[in-house]
Design a protein around this motif. Sequence first.
Motif, mmCIF file in Angstrom:
data_model
loop_
_atom_site.group_PDB
_atom_site.id
_atom_site.type_symbol
_atom_site.label_atom_id
_atom_site.label_comp_id
_atom_site.label_asym_id
_atom_site.label_seq_id
_atom_site.Cartn_x
_atom_site.Cartn_y
_atom_site.Cartn_z
ATOM 1 N N LEU A 69 8.434 -18.647 22.858
ATOM 2 C CA LEU A 69 7.915 -17.632 23.776
ATOM 3 C C LEU A 69 8.595 -16.283 23.525
ATOM 4 O O LEU A 69 7.934 -15.240 23.479
ATOM 5 C CB LEU A 69 8.139 -18.088 25.225
ATOM 6 N N LEU A 70 9.907 -16.324 23.338
ATOM 7 C CA LEU A 70 10.639 -15.087 23.068
ATOM 8 C C LEU A 70 10.333 -14.516 21.677
ATOM 9 O O LEU A 70 10.437 -13.319 21.465
ATOM 10 C CB LEU A 70 12.138 -15.301 23.233
ATOM 11 N N TRP A 72 7.364 -14.617 20.417
ATOM 12 C CA TRP A 72 6.018 -14.073 20.529
ATOM 13 C C TRP A 72 6.024 -12.715 21.220
ATOM 14 O O TRP A 72 5.442 -11.752 20.737
ATOM 15 C CB TRP A 72 5.147 -15.078 21.284
ATOM 16 N N LYS A 73 6.684 -12.640 22.364
ATOM 17 C CA LYS A 73 6.683 -11.402 23.138
ATOM 18 C C LYS A 73 7.976 -11.325 23.943
ATOM 19 O O LYS A 73 8.437 -12.318 24.476
ATOM 20 C CB LYS A 73 5.480 -11.412 24.082
ATOM 21 N N ARG A 74 8.515 -10.140 24.038
ATOM 22 C CA ARG A 74 9.742 -9.944 24.794
ATOM 23 C C ARG A 74 9.552 -8.824 25.804
ATOM 24 O O ARG A 74 9.580 -7.645 25.467
ATOM 25 C CB ARG A 74 10.901 -9.619 23.842
ATOM 26 N N THR A 78 8.391 -12.539 30.142
ATOM 27 C CA THR A 78 8.718 -13.613 29.200
ATOM 28 C C THR A 78 10.202 -13.967 29.242
ATOM 29 O O THR A 78 10.552 -15.140 29.090
ATOM 30 C CB THR A 78 8.306 -13.244 27.757
ATOM 31 N N TYR A 79 11.056 -12.973 29.463
ATOM 32 C CA TYR A 79 12.477 -13.284 29.623
ATOM 33 C C TYR A 79 12.695 -14.138 30.871
ATOM 34 O O TYR A 79 13.467 -15.099 30.840
ATOM 35 C CB TYR A 79 13.327 -12.010 29.703
ATOM 36 N N ALA A 82 11.397 -17.607 30.119
ATOM 37 C CA ALA A 82 12.304 -18.288 29.189
ATOM 38 C C ALA A 82 13.570 -18.755 29.909
ATOM 39 O O ALA A 82 14.053 -19.872 29.661
ATOM 40 C CB ALA A 82 12.663 -17.351 28.030
#
Length: 184
Positions: A69-70, A72-74, A78-79, A82
């Motif tokens: 996930l991280l 792919w996009k940050r 998403t943080y 995660a």
Amino acid sequence: MRDNLRPSLVFIVLAIAVLIVAPLVILIVPLMAVETLYFDHNNIVLITPKRNFILLTAAFLGVILALFLLSWKRNKATYALAILLVIASGVAAYLSPKSYIAIQEEGLKIKGYNHLTTYKWSDMIGILYEFSETEPANYTFSLKNGEKVHLVENGQIGSGERGIILSLARQHNIDYTEKESASE
């Protein structure tokens, strides 16, 4: 060269590294943890339930998913997701060695995540051992109150342990039956 690494590449490499290490850890750690944490000289056999392996697998999958996930996009969402995945994975990893099944001189102990159930040999009226060439063997412990406890053999019970269980059953006047189950 290190300055040229993109963060997404770092997270993918970490996820792949965890993916490579995870199977070995999943196969070894639950057995070692249960054998170490719950060792007792009275144990005839200490069985690690399948749910311990499933929980540790879920923990590793959560970490791998968080890393992908991280990669792919940050952003804040998403943080946050995660972090939640890693916390849930930590809880699952913490709970994974918390259950066991112990066949002891005094009886049968089944520990779940938050409870311990003890069945004494004097509470049992029968033990049925069903085996097949294609399926794992099953133990069914019949209790005086009508309850039945089923255990699936997972390779930790050998012929020596089965002999000790038979001798304890005879010692406590418990009906012990071995039968071959019908193969399909």
